[in-house]
Design an enzyme around this catalytic site. Structure first.
Site, mmCIF file in Angstrom:
data_model
loop_
_atom_site.group_PDB
_atom_site.id
_atom_site.type_symbol
_atom_site.label_atom_id
_atom_site.label_comp_id
_atom_site.label_asym_id
_atom_site.label_seq_id
_atom_site.Cartn_x
_atom_site.Cartn_y
_atom_site.Cartn_z
ATOM 1 N N LYS A 120 0.804 -1.220 0.000
ATOM 2 C CA LYS A 120 0.000 0.000 0.000
ATOM 3 C C LYS A 120 0.835 1.267 0.000
ATOM 4 O O LYS A 120 2.015 1.257 0.309
ATOM 5 C CB LYS A 120 -0.988 -0.022 1.169
ATOM 6 N N ARG A 144 -3.591 -9.987 4.932
ATOM 7 C CA ARG A 144 -3.968 -10.075 3.511
ATOM 8 C C ARG A 144 -2.789 -9.562 2.695
ATOM 9 O O ARG A 144 -2.446 -8.391 2.788
ATOM 10 C CB ARG A 144 -5.214 -9.224 3.289
HETATM 11 N N1 HH2 Z 1 -7.322 -3.785 0.714
HETATM 12 C C1 HH2 Z 1 -7.608 -3.835 -0.617
HETATM 13 C C2 HH2 Z 1 -8.665 -4.616 -1.079
HETATM 14 N N2 HH2 Z 1 -9.414 -5.356 -0.227
HETATM 15 N N3 HH2 Z 1 -9.886 -6.091 1.964
HETATM 16 C C3 HH2 Z 1 -9.623 -6.062 3.271
HETATM 17 N N4 HH2 Z 1 -10.376 -6.791 4.122
HETATM 18 N N5 HH2 Z 1 -8.609 -5.298 3.784
HETATM 19 C C4 HH2 Z 1 -7.823 -4.526 2.987
HETATM 20 O O1 HH2 Z 1 -6.935 -3.814 3.513
HETATM 21 C C5 HH2 Z 1 -8.073 -4.526 1.575
HETATM 22 C C6 HH2 Z 1 -9.139 -5.333 1.092
HETATM 23 C C7 HH2 Z 1 -6.794 -3.030 -1.564
HETATM 24 O O2 HH2 Z 1 -5.753 -3.762 -2.090
HETATM 25 P P1 HH2 Z 1 -5.751 -4.509 -3.516
HETATM 26 O O3 HH2 Z 1 -6.795 -5.579 -3.577
HETATM 27 O O4 HH2 Z 1 -4.376 -4.983 -3.790
HETATM 28 O O5 HH2 Z 1 -6.055 -3.371 -4.576
HETATM 29 P P2 HH2 Z 1 -7.309 -2.960 -5.426
HETATM 30 O O6 HH2 Z 1 -8.379 -2.494 -4.491
HETATM 31 O O7 HH2 Z 1 -6.788 -1.851 -6.318
HETATM 32 O O8 HH2 Z 1 -7.785 -4.160 -6.216
#
Ligand code: HH2
Length: 268
Positions: free
Chosen positions: A211, A245
């Site tokens: 992040k 995660r």
């Molecule tokens: N962060 C993201 C997405 N889902 N779910 C939970 N429970 N906690 C988190 O911190 C979280 C999440 C964001 O990360 P990522 O999936 O890599 O990115 P994107 O939203 O651009 O797909």
């Protein structure tokens, strides 16, 4: 929890599984390869996401989100892999659970009554995450008087709501939502005081992987945040996280094995 984004635009791994031009959808064989690598490296559950929630991401219809995630969930279940679906939409959650998803990961924290109804009508687990505002604008000057107290209060309120709808405490997982309507100072306050976010002894999930806060601290681009992310996961576990995660499962597993060995505990 390994992150398996089947989106064209996720902030760090978007477009990874795009199928050949003209065929549409995602390349399932490639998804399976990566999924098996993550499981072999130590992931217990894979979080399948069909919509990016990065600041400013394009909204996606439920139809398109299902087209991306349902075939992946079905395939992972055939391989006996534990699956979580990362969605804010009740209809996607309903279809994902019907396809075998064990857990619904709702980054909007079950604000939608439709989502609550879907969860009340099944026995899947539920991750309730805190987010201030909406993905499009959440990073425009987020403000709190006391970020830890406010995040905890939101999670406590949503636990009451879920319990009243008949969702058992043994199905719940809570997440402070690092980076979702939070400045670097807010994220650090939450990480430092993670244990204070816990409600009713429920397990905590922390998502710090790759992040922006890691970029802000280390000065590194998204693809080069493996060390910062593994250390962040380790710190989260030391501060109370029960689930982390992550995109980089092998590096995170190594970090957690080091900690377990030092504590005289079995490797995670
Ligand atoms: N962060 C993201 C997405 N889902 N779910 C939970 N429970 N906690 C988190 O911190 C979280 C999440 C964001 O990360 P990522 O999936 O890599 O990115 P994107 O939203 O651009 O797909």
């Amino acid at each position: 929890m390994g992150v398996l984004n089947v989106t064209p635009d996720s902030f760090s791994d978007g477009g990874r599984f795009r199928a050949a031009a003209g065929s549409g959808g995602v390349d399932l064989a490639q998804v399976v390869d990566v999924a098996l690598e993550m499981i072999a490296a130590g992931a217990d559950v894979l979080d399948v996401g069909g919509e990016s929630t990065r600041p400013g991401a394009e909204p996606v219809s439920a139809l398109e989100e299902c087209r991306r995630v349902i075939p992946v969930i079905e395939r992972l279940r055939q391989l006996d892999i534990m699956v979580s679906v990362d969605t804010r939409k009740a209809e996607v959650a309903r279809q994902a659970v019907a396809a075998g998803a064990h857990l619904v990961n709702d980054v909007s924290g079950v604000r939608d009554d439709g989502m609550l109804a879907v969860l009340a009508a099944c026995d899947a687990g539920l991750c309730i995450m805190h987010m201030q505002g909406e993905p499009g604008t959440m990073q425009d000057n987020p403000r709190y008087r006391d970020v830890v107290a406010e995040v905890r209060a939101f999670l406590a309120q949503q636990v009451v709501r879920c319990r009243a709808a008949g969702i058992g405490a043994d199905r719940l997982l809570l997440d402070p939502g690092f980076g979702f309507g939070k400045t670097l100072a807010h994220n650090l306050a939450l990480l430092r005081d993670l244990e204070a976010v816990r409600v009713d002894g429920l397990p905590l999930l922390a998502g710090l992987s790759r992040k922006r806060m890691i970029g802000a601290i280390t000065g590194r681009a998204t693809g080069d945040r493996v060390v910062g992310s593994a250390v962040a996961a380790l710190l989260a576990v030391q501060h109370g996280a029960d689930v982390v995660r992550v995109h980089d499962v092998p590096a995170t597993a190594d970090a957690l094995k080091m900690q377990a060995a030092l504590a005289g505990q079995p490797a995670p």
